[in-house]
Design an enzyme around this catalytic site. Structure first.
Site, PDB file in Angstrom:
ATOM      1  N   ARG A  17       0.827  -1.221   0.000  1.00 39.33           N
ATOM      2  CA  ARG A  17       0.000   0.000   0.000  1.00 39.33           C
ATOM      3  C   ARG A  17       0.857   1.265   0.000  1.00 39.33           C
ATOM      4  O   ARG A  17       0.415   2.320  -0.454  1.00 39.33           O
ATOM      5  CB  ARG A  17      -0.935   0.020   1.209  1.00 39.33           C
ATOM      6  CG  ARG A  17      -0.231   0.160   2.546  1.00 39.33           C
ATOM      7  CD  ARG A  17      -1.169   0.510   3.657  1.00 39.33           C
ATOM      8  NE  ARG A  17      -0.520   0.415   4.962  1.00 39.33           N
ATOM      9  CZ  ARG A  17      -0.898   1.095   6.029  1.00 39.33           C
ATOM     10  NH1 ARG A  17      -1.908   1.932   5.965  1.00 39.33           N
ATOM     11  NH2 ARG A  17      -0.271   0.935   7.170  1.00 39.33           N
ATOM     12  N   SER A  44      -4.644   5.976   5.391  1.00 39.50           N
ATOM     13  CA  SER A  44      -4.402   4.534   5.342  1.00 39.50           C
ATOM     14  C   SER A  44      -4.077   4.046   3.939  1.00 39.50           C
ATOM     15  O   SER A  44      -3.225   3.173   3.750  1.00 39.50           O
ATOM     16  CB  SER A  44      -5.629   3.782   5.873  1.00 39.50           C
ATOM     17  OG  SER A  44      -5.843   4.067   7.238  1.00 39.50           O
ATOM     18  N   GLU A  66     -18.589   4.609  -0.285  1.00 39.70           N
ATOM     19  CA  GLU A  66     -17.776   3.903  -1.275  1.00 39.70           C
ATOM     20  C   GLU A  66     -18.480   3.743  -2.620  1.00 39.70           C
ATOM     21  O   GLU A  66     -17.836   3.797  -3.677  1.00 39.70           O
ATOM     22  CB  GLU A  66     -17.369   2.532  -0.726  1.00 39.70           C
ATOM     23  CG  GLU A  66     -16.379   2.586   0.417  1.00 39.70           C
ATOM     24  CD  GLU A  66     -17.045   2.753   1.785  1.00 39.70           C
ATOM     25  OE1 GLU A  66     -16.321   2.819   2.800  1.00 39.70           O
ATOM     26  OE2 GLU A  66     -18.306   2.831   1.832  1.00 39.70           O
ATOM     27  N   PHE A  91     -14.402  -2.934   1.439  1.00 44.07           N
ATOM     28  CA  PHE A  91     -15.362  -1.912   1.055  1.00 44.07           C
ATOM     29  C   PHE A  91     -15.212  -1.535  -0.420  1.00 44.07           C
ATOM     30  O   PHE A  91     -16.189  -1.290  -1.112  1.00 44.07           O
ATOM     31  CB  PHE A  91     -15.171  -0.658   1.910  1.00 44.07           C
ATOM     32  CG  PHE A  91     -15.185  -0.922   3.384  1.00 44.07           C
ATOM     33  CD1 PHE A  91     -16.233  -1.608   3.976  1.00 44.07           C
ATOM     34  CD2 PHE A  91     -14.139  -0.489   4.186  1.00 44.07           C
ATOM     35  CE1 PHE A  91     -16.248  -1.865   5.337  1.00 44.07           C
ATOM     36  CE2 PHE A  91     -14.139  -0.744   5.544  1.00 44.07           C
ATOM     37  CZ  PHE A  91     -15.189  -1.429   6.135  1.00 44.07           C
ATOM     38  N   HIS A 117      -5.259  -2.961   2.183  1.00 40.01           N
ATOM     39  CA  HIS A 117      -5.774  -3.746   3.316  1.00 40.01           C
ATOM     40  C   HIS A 117      -6.569  -4.965   2.868  1.00 40.01           C
ATOM     41  O   HIS A 117      -7.638  -5.265   3.388  1.00 40.01           O
ATOM     42  CB  HIS A 117      -6.629  -2.859   4.233  1.00 40.01           C
ATOM     43  CG  HIS A 117      -5.853  -1.784   4.922  1.00 40.01           C
ATOM     44  ND1 HIS A 117      -5.287  -0.730   4.230  1.00 40.01           N
ATOM     45  CD2 HIS A 117      -5.551  -1.589   6.235  1.00 40.01           C
ATOM     46  CE1 HIS A 117      -4.670   0.075   5.077  1.00 40.01           C
ATOM     47  NE2 HIS A 117      -4.802  -0.426   6.296  1.00 40.01           N
ATOM     48  N   ASP A 125      -7.622  -6.340  12.659  1.00 39.88           N
ATOM     49  CA  ASP A 125      -8.957  -5.840  12.295  1.00 39.88           C
ATOM     50  C   ASP A 125      -9.974  -6.969  12.165  1.00 39.88           C
ATOM     51  O   ASP A 125     -11.184  -6.727  12.203  1.00 39.88           O
ATOM     52  CB  ASP A 125      -8.890  -5.050  10.988  1.00 39.88           C
ATOM     53  CG  ASP A 125      -8.224  -3.697  11.167  1.00 39.88           C
ATOM     54  OD1 ASP A 125      -7.813  -3.379  12.302  1.00 39.88           O
ATOM     55  OD2 ASP A 125      -8.099  -2.957  10.173  1.00 39.88           O
ATOM     56  N   ARG A 175      -1.685  -4.333   3.799  1.00 40.03           N
ATOM     57  CA  ARG A 175      -1.273  -3.513   4.941  1.00 40.03           C
ATOM     58  C   ARG A 175       0.089  -3.919   5.493  1.00 40.03           C
ATOM     59  O   ARG A 175       0.870  -3.067   5.930  1.00 40.03           O
ATOM     60  CB  ARG A 175      -2.324  -3.648   6.050  1.00 40.03           C
ATOM     61  CG  ARG A 175      -2.007  -2.892   7.311  1.00 40.03           C
ATOM     62  CD  ARG A 175      -3.041  -3.222   8.380  1.00 40.03           C
ATOM     63  NE  ARG A 175      -2.984  -2.345   9.535  1.00 40.03           N
ATOM     64  CZ  ARG A 175      -3.796  -2.442  10.583  1.00 40.03           C
ATOM     65  NH1 ARG A 175      -4.724  -3.387  10.607  1.00 40.03           N
ATOM     66  NH2 ARG A 175      -3.686  -1.606  11.585  1.00 40.03           N
TER      67      ARG A 175
END
Length: 322
Positions: A17, A44, A66, A91, A117, A125, A175
């Protein structure tokens, strides 16, 4: 063979990322009409870096919306822009699937779906955020190119490739920090897979974070006198059947490893190829019909049997079936 990272470069770990905002800024500086649309995750996803590099007027933060993000990107693409969308993969592909399918892909728009992610590397998470079905969703869409880069340098190359290839594309980023596989500045091609280690007894076809695990497994197997060939199938669609089948003609069996559900992603793509072109024993290292789980990345690799030791075991099974 593309240029691989040297021993010193391999010690430096970076998340894929981290390549996102930086690469978009580079592309914009080179004159490409890049815009980024984000859903309240500019830090992020690192699109914040794109804005900070003098592109604040080309970053659109639509908030936690989104589906709207995809539609805004579609509209921007219709005015001559190359539009990238960010978010977490759960998402950015799951919540937005209808908009991606019917607005972007159906109309063949120049929109690049590039979430971060993805997979179990999201770690603590947990299962609600660990997207394991995204490659399957995107691969099933007609005309969608699908890239799963192995490291920071490959992520930069995949983003560049997506930007310069007309039409929709999916770039999957993670991530967790991962070891370097490729040398800085590597260039990757559409529809290509790369042999990054040659061998004779079994082929490992992998991508994403599983490339590092495949390389570890190859070293472990070499100590036992087993020679494996490692292929990075970073481009899941279109898949490089020629390289994969060429390797299988030599080794006679394969293990497919991906940080994704066993259904619909790289495992399925290779299985479809082998069934059509020339059956041989296949074993799969992937998540088996379950959601993710909260934990540290290294713990989850072992828990879901995605680590190097699991690849070693799968290789031995495949060889025994020849």
């Amino acid at each position: 063979m593309v240029k691989l990272a040297n021993a010193e470069q391999m010690l430096e770990k970076k998340a894929t990322r981290a390549a996102y905002g930086e690469t978009l800024a580079e592309l914009a500086s080179e004159g490409l009409p890049i815009v980024a649309v984000d859903a309240d995750l500019t830090g992020s996803t690192t699109t914040k870096k794109f804005a900070e590099a003098g592109n604040a007027d080309r970053l659109f933060n639509v908030g936690i919306a989104e589906q709207n993000m995809i539609d805004v990107a579609a509209g921007l693409s219709l005015t001559g822009n190359i539009a990238f969308t960010g978010s977490f993969a759960v998402f950015g592909t799951g919540r937005t699937y209808d908009q991606i399918r019917n607005t972007v892909v159906y109309s063949k728009l120049d929109v690049k779906i590039a979430p971060t992610h993805a997979g179990i590397s999201v770690g603590p998470d947990g299962g609600s955020h660990q997207m394991l079905e995204d490659v399957s969703l995107m691969r099933g869409l007609p005309g969608m190119n699908v890239f799963v880069p192995a490291d920071f340098a490959a992520a930069k190359a995949a983003l560049r490739l997506a930007a310069k290839t007309p039409g929709p594309a999916y770039v999957r980023m993670g991530r967790a920090s991962v070891p370097a596989v490729y040398a800085p500045g590597v260039e990757l091609e559409l529809g290509r897979a790369y042999v990054i280690r040659e061998g004779a007894d079994c082929t490992i076809v992998a991508n994403g974070v599983e490339i590092a695990e495949a390389n570890k497994a190859a070293e472990m197997l070499a100590e036992e006198g087993i020679s494996v060939e490692v292929i990075d199938a970073f481009c899941v669609k279109p898949l490089d059947g020629e390289t994969i089948m060429g390797s299988l003609a030599k080794t006679g069996c394969a293990v497919v490893a991906e940080e994704h559900a066993v259904y619909g992603g790289l495992c399925s793509a290779v299985a479809e190829l082998v069934a059509q072109e020339g059956p041989c024993p296949l074993e799969f290292v992937a998540v088996r019909d379950t959601f993710g789980k909260s934990g540290e990345f290294d713990e989850l690799l072992e828990y879901f049997h995605l680590d190097a030791a699991s690849i070693v075991e799968a290789v031995k099974k495949a060889i025994a079936r020849k």
